[in-house]
Scaffold this motif. Structure first.
Motif, PDB file in Angstrom:
ATOM      1  N   MET A 160       0.721  -1.309   0.116  1.00 55.09           N
ATOM      2  CA  MET A 160      -0.043  -0.001  -0.024  1.00 55.09           C
ATOM      3  C   MET A 160       0.623   1.297  -0.099  1.00 55.09           C
ATOM      4  N   ILE A 161       1.875   1.221   0.764  1.00 53.70           N
ATOM      5  CA  ILE A 161       2.847   2.375   0.825  1.00 53.70           C
ATOM      6  C   ILE A 161       3.499   2.649  -0.503  1.00 53.70           C
ATOM      7  N   GLY A 162       4.017   1.632  -1.295  1.00 52.46           N
ATOM      8  CA  GLY A 162       4.778   1.504  -2.307  1.00 52.46           C
ATOM      9  C   GLY A 162       3.869   2.057  -3.765  1.00 52.46           C
ATOM     10  N   MET A 163       2.585   1.337  -3.694  1.00 49.68           N
ATOM     11  CA  MET A 163       1.611   1.644  -4.679  1.00 49.68           C
ATOM     12  C   MET A 163       1.291   3.064  -4.544  1.00 49.68           C
ATOM     13  N   ALA A 164       1.044   3.551  -3.474  1.00 51.15           N
ATOM     14  CA  ALA A 164       0.470   4.877  -3.214  1.00 51.15           C
ATOM     15  C   ALA A 164       1.698   5.855  -3.798  1.00 51.15           C
ATOM     16  N   TRP A 165       2.820   5.587  -3.394  1.00 52.10           N
ATOM     17  CA  TRP A 165       3.901   6.254  -4.103  1.00 52.10           C
ATOM     18  C   TRP A 165       4.125   6.163  -5.709  1.00 52.10           C
TER      19      TRP A 165
END
Length: 305
Positions: free
Chosen positions: A120-125
């Motif tokens: 979730m953190i990586g895909m948000a970025w």
């Protein structure tokens, strides 16, 4: 305030984790990351309750030919262990930390490898910076709300919603990290690996992040971070042109086959492999096959190729 040792000594695990430590200052808190090797950058984002130690084998395997980068989320691994007064443990703060690291390192055209909360953190970025992403590798994670009408597992609901019962068990009994050692992998972990995975979470204060990660799962409007998940969920399709590899442990107690099939549905052109002999900690269960498939994927999709 609970006081305890703030970090683990990485020298105790040099045989398994022989990497130089780097730190980025985040408002007086140290955000730790591994930066090993040279070449096209492969950035790895861990979940809860692991740390960059989880990626140790693939870092070592890639570093001769690639630049392997793996941060520890704040409160995890070798990053500082703040209390609630110094850090809010929100999804937005996690995303801000990671964005700051990407800008600090001036990384472009990266391969993003994510696991668990790292997804979730990586895909948000990624949806905010698609031009900086060259390849994506997904491993037992999510970048969307639970598919269909699926609920999160009961053990997570208890920790998330029943603070009076769960908080002492997680902070003082290390229930979440210790429990994961037996529920997450499909194969039995050796004692040294167990010690390495648990090492940063050696006292109540140092376990706060493992609790806050679960409590921060956004499920309904009004939850902190719900807007971030909704934005990522709705914009994932903008990443469809990026080469993607999905590697999945079949026996996952959180990110089960419903999540795997949802990724496949959204990205039908992705290369996929479902490991029958792996669980949530697939990097521990099948490291050799994971490394082999990652290397083949990187070679098949050269940056600029």
């Amino acid at each position: 305030m609970i006081h305890c040792r703030n970090t683990v000594d990485p020298k105790a695990y040099l045989d398994l984790y022989p990497f130089e430590s780097h730190f980025l200052d985040r408002k007086g808190l140290r955000y730790h990351f591994v930066d090993q090797g040279a070449g096209d950058p492969v950035v790895m984002l861990h979940g809860n309750p692991t740390w960059s130690f989880f990626f140790r084998r693939i870092i070592s395997a890639l570093a001769p030919d690639y630049r392997a980068i793996a941060p520890d989320h704040m409160g995890c691994g070798l990053s500082d262990k703040p209390d609630d007064e110094r850090y809010d443990f929100s999804l937005q703060s996690r995303l801000d930390d990671f964005s700051a690291l990407m800008d600090h390192l001036a990384l472009d055209r990266i391969t993003l490898l994510v696991h668990d909360w790292g997804g979730m953190i990586g895909m948000a970025w990624a949806v905010a910076n698609p031009q900086r992403v060259a390849r994506i590798i997904l491993t037992n994670t999510a970048g969307f709300f639970p598919p269909g009408r699926k609920r999160i597992p009961l053990r997570l609901r208890i920790i998330r919603n029943l603070g009076l019962l769960a908080t002492p068990a997680v902070l003082y009994g290390n229930l979440f990290a210790r429990g994961a050692l037996y529920m997450a992998p499909r194969k039995r972990l050796c004692p040294t690996v167990k010690q390495g995975l648990l090492a940063p979470y050696n006292c109540p204060l140092n376990r706060l992040a493992t609790l806050r990660f679960v409590q921060a799962i956004p499920l309904v409007p009004g939850d902190a971070g719900f807007d971030i998940v909704a934005r990522v969920d709705s914009r994932l399709a903008t990443l469809a042109h990026i080469p993607m590899l999905i590697l999945w442990g079949r026996h996952d107690f959180v990110f089960d086959l419903d999540y795997y099939h949802e990724w496949c549905r959204r990205f039908p052109l992705a290369e996929t492999h479902l490991f029958d002999d792996a669980g949530h900690y697939l990097m521990e269960d099948v490291p050799g096959p994971i490394i082999e498939r990652v290397k083949r994927f990187l070679n098949r999709h050269p940056i600029g190729g």
